[in-house]
Structure formats: structure tokens, C-alpha cells
Design an enzyme around this catalytic site. Structure first.
Site, PDB file in Angstrom:
ATOM      1  N   LEU B  38       0.808  -1.220   0.000  1.00 46.71           N
ATOM      2  CA  LEU B  38       0.000   0.000   0.000  1.00 46.71           C
ATOM      3  C   LEU B  38       0.843   1.272   0.000  1.00 46.71           C
ATOM      4  O   LEU B  38       1.918   1.307   0.590  1.00 46.71           O
ATOM      5  CB  LEU B  38      -0.921  -0.011   1.232  1.00 46.71           C
ATOM      6  N   HIS B  42      -3.549   4.329  -2.127  1.00 52.46           N
ATOM      7  CA  HIS B  42      -4.515   3.429  -1.495  1.00 52.46           C
ATOM      8  C   HIS B  42      -5.142   4.083  -0.257  1.00 52.46           C
ATOM      9  O   HIS B  42      -6.338   3.977  -0.017  1.00 52.46           O
ATOM     10  CB  HIS B  42      -3.831   2.129  -1.052  1.00 52.46           C
ATOM     11  N   ARG B 221       4.353  -0.570  -8.115  1.00 54.29           N
ATOM     12  CA  ARG B 221       5.474  -1.005  -8.950  1.00 54.29           C
ATOM     13  C   ARG B 221       6.639  -0.003  -8.940  1.00 54.29           C
ATOM     14  O   ARG B 221       7.738  -0.343  -9.387  1.00 54.29           O
ATOM     15  CB  ARG B 221       5.007  -1.242 -10.388  1.00 54.29           C
TER      16      ARG B 221
END
Lengths: 314, 314
Positions: B38, B42, B221
């Protein structure tokens, strides 16, 4: 006896409000999805629902999403008032008839213009199983292996439409239990699999196939058979009964059993779409009966496509 | 401040029981589906959920069904304990973390043998996006038009996996509201459309994209970017900002705007997967900006595929 008068609900939001209110009171809900023109087969599914849930909702909706343009959507029989009378006659009755107008219409911005889809019913705009342009319905559910065989061969988008409309009904009615007839054996198995794979909190019950006294499997489409065709169509159930008896007494070669059924239907003037002996779970065709199977037949008499099947538990 | 400790639930049935119990008490439930690792993006979705629901469930599940065999399922970053700590830091916290082990496993009769799918994660058996044999998962949801463009071109089964896992989560958690980040703009629009088309009783909320102070769109990512790649990757957001400004000051030719972004990313050493200016609802590519659009970009720096987008409301 007048019987219980069901509440008729046509709106999605009203249907969901009714269900949520009932569940808030601790009641469980059974759903029996139908396309109407009810017969004793449907009524037995309602009794099955009574066995598993406090309240029963019957949906009556001819789903355009499961018909191809060349199929019989426009002539599918309907008799809503007669259906409601039949529902009143069921012991215990039903609580709600959910009878929506068009489950593929999403308000002003849905992009579906009148007639755009080339397929209409008198009660309003519908989509066919085909993709349309604009912002219309475009979400479809595939049960990729089970949908391929049996009826899926001649009706390649049929189960896509069935799985999708059943999901919509599940999301609108939010039942605890849903009852499907084993008459449509592949449909029942596809819904069972879909419920497992998509984690619906719903229990799927299969209700037994119901026959007329002479053996013909009950179907809304039987009304279209001429008296002559109706007699000829008995070749389906008779040959299936004979095959089941043969299998139970040791004849386990599927080709021979299938040939006997195909021959009997041909001799009666019918056209066989398929006659397959398949595994009861995977619906894969078998060469020899070594475990529980189901013998599934689809055949045409005149223009009327009839389904029948028998489980053979050797 | 220690923050609220969330309840961690791993089982489907336990999750549904918790939700039904909460709803029976009149509470509304917000769901924020994530794949974990997270970041502030988020966390802002969780705050959005607080604005719309009494209770918030965050799901953390890396969905194998949306990765192709050649994609980065095996290297997708994860840090469950770190995630729980971050969730405690959100004002108001979260009520439940739903962290299932494998949402494609259905017990003894599911027919999936260890390793059969050629794709495994260390925590257990998974299915890839590909069909497997036997009685394994086989039900998939397609949003047939919206899934085709943008990311759908290079990831043809990605949105099938997304739509399917989101449906599973909806059916397990049974939320009133679900929050999706606009960072994954096409995903957000696909879920919105699916919820409409399948009549889910759920309201979908889009949460704003969150950027690092230098402009890079937050992504799990990003952790894989080298410091050098990270600087180069700023070419995406910078060129998008410039294009947005140009559009807002009268430059409405999409080809010119796209070319400027593609050139900037190339010059920084990135590889553009797509840079498209599309309608905000239909996601259809446009030649000229005449109505609200969104400029969507996917580009690779090293092996890392990054998404970014900006709404342009002229």
C-alpha cells in the site's frame, strides 16, 4: 380456494428493497427464475423453494440476451395473468412475482436507440445476444468449459445470456436459495459452477424434471406442437427410458445406446440436434458408462426444439 | 498514536458473516480492493470510503487471474505486515483487512492439482488467466467494449481477470460502496459499467490519482524503479501536464498532443505502450478535444510498466 395473492413487483429498486427488508427481519428468500408460461414443472420448483426458504420470489422475464436473432424470441409463449392464477394455486403460494419490463435498459444514457438492435419485442426495447454500439449493455459472463457442449454447440451464445441474466436476477433479488429445473440439465450445472466460481452467497437447488402422464417432458414450448407432432415427440422420452433400462441391466456402450435413441427419434420423424451420454458434473461425453451419467437429448419436431434427459446412476 | 487495529479475516465464509452481521445492525460497508504493498494512493481511497460508508473493508489479494504467464505475478511486491501498519495510520483506521489465501480454490473436488497450471506462487496453488483442465475455475466476466482499448490491447485477458475477481470480492464482502482509484482509469470505468450491467446493489466511487511531490503517479510497482529510471519516468507526468495545459489554452488537436507526450517519453529513454486521448465514458479515441476527455499513458522504463492519466475538462 382462492390462494395467496402474490405481490407483483416490476422495478429493480423496489425488488431489492423488498428483499433487504425481508432479510432484515431474519427471513430467508428462495428465487425461482422463469420465462413465464408456467406449467407443473415450474410449480414443482416453487414447492422445492418452500422446502428451503421462508419466502419465495418467482421471476417472470423472457430474456432476450439468450436468444440469437434467428431463434424464437418473438414467438416465445406468454400469459402473465394466467401465470399469476397458477401461482395462486400452488400450496403456500408465492410471495412476490418479479416481472420487470426490460432488464437491459439503463436510463437516458444507455445509448440504445429504439430499433437500433434490429430486435424488438412489443413491450419495449431489448438487446439481442449480439453486441450493439454505444453505451448499451456489454457485460457478459462465460462459463467457458461447461457452456461448450450439448446445447452450446448449436446455440453458441445461449449460456452467455443465461449466466448473465441469472447474475442480474441474483443481484436484484439477493436470494439465499435459487431453484433451477433439471430439465435444463446443462443450464443447472452451469449456474451451479458460476455460483461457485463467482462466490455468490447463494445455494443452488436442482428440481426434478416433470413429465406429462404419457412421458413427454413438460416445456412451455410444448404448446406449439400440433397433436400429431406431440405424439411423435414421445419417441424422445420412450427411447430414453429404454436406453436407461438397458444401461441399468448392463448395456454400457454409449455408442449403441445413443444410436438406439437417435434411430427411434428419426423413425418418428424428428430431427436430432444431439443425443449425448455425459458425466453428471463435467458434462464430458463418455464412451462407456462406468459412473453416474446423464443422457441428454435435444430434438426438433416441426420447428419446435425439445429437450429431455435422464440421469443413469449405475 | 497506535491507531485502530483492524480485524484480519482470511476465510470467505467468515468475511461474509462479518458483513451480514454488520448490515443487520444497520451499518453500511465500504470496500477498497487492493493488491497490497500500500501507498498513499490506497490510503486516500480508504478516506474516500469513510466519506461514504460506516465501516471499511480493505482487501489485500494479488489476483493471479489478471496476469498473463509472461507478466510480473511472481515479482509483484508484497509486505502484509507493513500494509497493516500503514492501515493503522489512516485517520479512522479500517475495520477489516480481508486477506484470502487463494480465491480460485474450491475444495477437494476442484480438480486443480499442484502445479497443473504451470503457474504457482509460494503461498499455494493459483490459476493463471488461462483456461486449465478439470473442474477448476472457468467462469469469467467480460466487459466487451471497454476492455478492448488502452491496456486491453497489450494485456488482452487483464480486464477479464479484474472484472472476475472484483465480482468475487463483491459477492464475498457484499459492500454498499466500493472505491477504485482513477489512476487505473480504464479499470474504474470497466467496474462502473459492470456494476450497472450486472445490477449489483453497490455504488462505485472513483478516488483521485495521488502523485509524489515531484509528480510521479503513486504505484506499488515504483519500488522496482532504479533511482535513475525514476527520474526519467518523470517525463510521463511532466509531458502530460504540459499537454493538459496546452489543451486548456486552445490546442485541441489530439495527434499533436499525443506526439508531444510520446516524444518526451522517448527522449527520456522510455518505451510508450500507448498515449491516447479518449472520451471519459466510452474510452473511444478522439481526434479533437471538444468534450471532457482523459489523456491515458502506459510506458515502460526498464521492465517496469507505469500508468498515468489526466482528465482534461474543456
Amino acid at each position: 380456494m382462492a390462494g395467496k395473492e402474490p405481490l407483483v413487483i416490476t422495478g429493480k429498486d423496489e425488488m431489492r428493497r423488498w428483499s433487504r427488508s425481508a432479510r432484515a427481519k431474519g427471513k430467508t428468500i428462495g428465487l425461482v427464475p422463469t420465462m413465464g408460461y408456467l406449467h407443473e414443472g415450474h410449480l414443482s420448483l416453487i414447492q422445492e423453494s418452500h422446502n428451503h426458504a421462508d419466502l419465495t420470489v418467482v421471476s417472470i422475464y423472457v430474456n432476450p440476451g439468450q436468444f440469437s436473432p434467428n431463434e424464437d424470441l418473438s414467438t416465445y409463449p406468454s400469459d402473465f395473468l394466467g401465470d399469476v392464477e397458477k401461482l395462486k394455486s400452488v400450496p403456500g403460494g408465492v410471495d412476490v412475482v418479479f416481472h420487470p419490463r426490460n432488464l437491459y435498459e439503463y436510463g437516458q444514457n444507455d445509448g440504445m436507440k429504439q430499433g437500433e438492435n434490429g430486435l424488438k419485442r412489443k413491450e419495449g426495447k431489448v438487446v439481442s445476444c449480439l453486441e450493439n454500439s454505444g453505451a448499451g449493455h456489454e457485460t457478459w459472463i462465460r462459463v467457458e468449459r461447461l457452456e461448450k457442449g450439448l446445447c452450446g454447440k448449436s446455440r453458441p451464445v445461449f449460456f452467455r445470456g443465461v449466466a448473465t441474466i441469472v447474475t442480474k436476477l441474483f443481484n436484484i433479488v439477493e436470494p439465499d436459495v435459487a431453484v433451477f429445473g433439471k430439465k435444463d440439465y446443462q443450464q443447472w450445472k452451469i449456474i451451479e459452477r458460476m455460483v461457485r466460481d463467482l462466490d455468490f452467497g447463494i445455494r443452488v437447488i436442482g428440481g426434478d424434471l416433470v413429465r406429462d402422464p404419457d412421458g413427454l417432458a413438460k416445456s412451455s414450448r410444448n404448446v406449439h406442437l400440433s397433436p400429431e407432432e406431440r405424439v411423435k415427440a414421445l419417441s424422445i422420452s420412450k427411447s430414453l427410458f429404454n436406453a436407461k433400462l438397458a444401461a441399468e441391466t448392463g448395456k454400457v456402450n454409449c455408442k449403441e445406446l445413443r444410436d438406439s435413441v437417435i434411430r427411434a427419434i428419426h423413425e418418428a420423424g424428428g430431427k436430432v440436434d444431439y443425443a449425448e451420454i455425459v458425466d453428471q458434473e463435467s458434462l464430458e461425453t463418455l464412451e462407456e458408462i462406468k459412473r453416474p451419467v446423464v443422457f441428454c437429448v435435444a430434438a426438433l419436431f416441426g420447428n419446435i426444439r425439445l429437450l429431455d434427459n435422464m440421469e443413469i446412476n449405475v
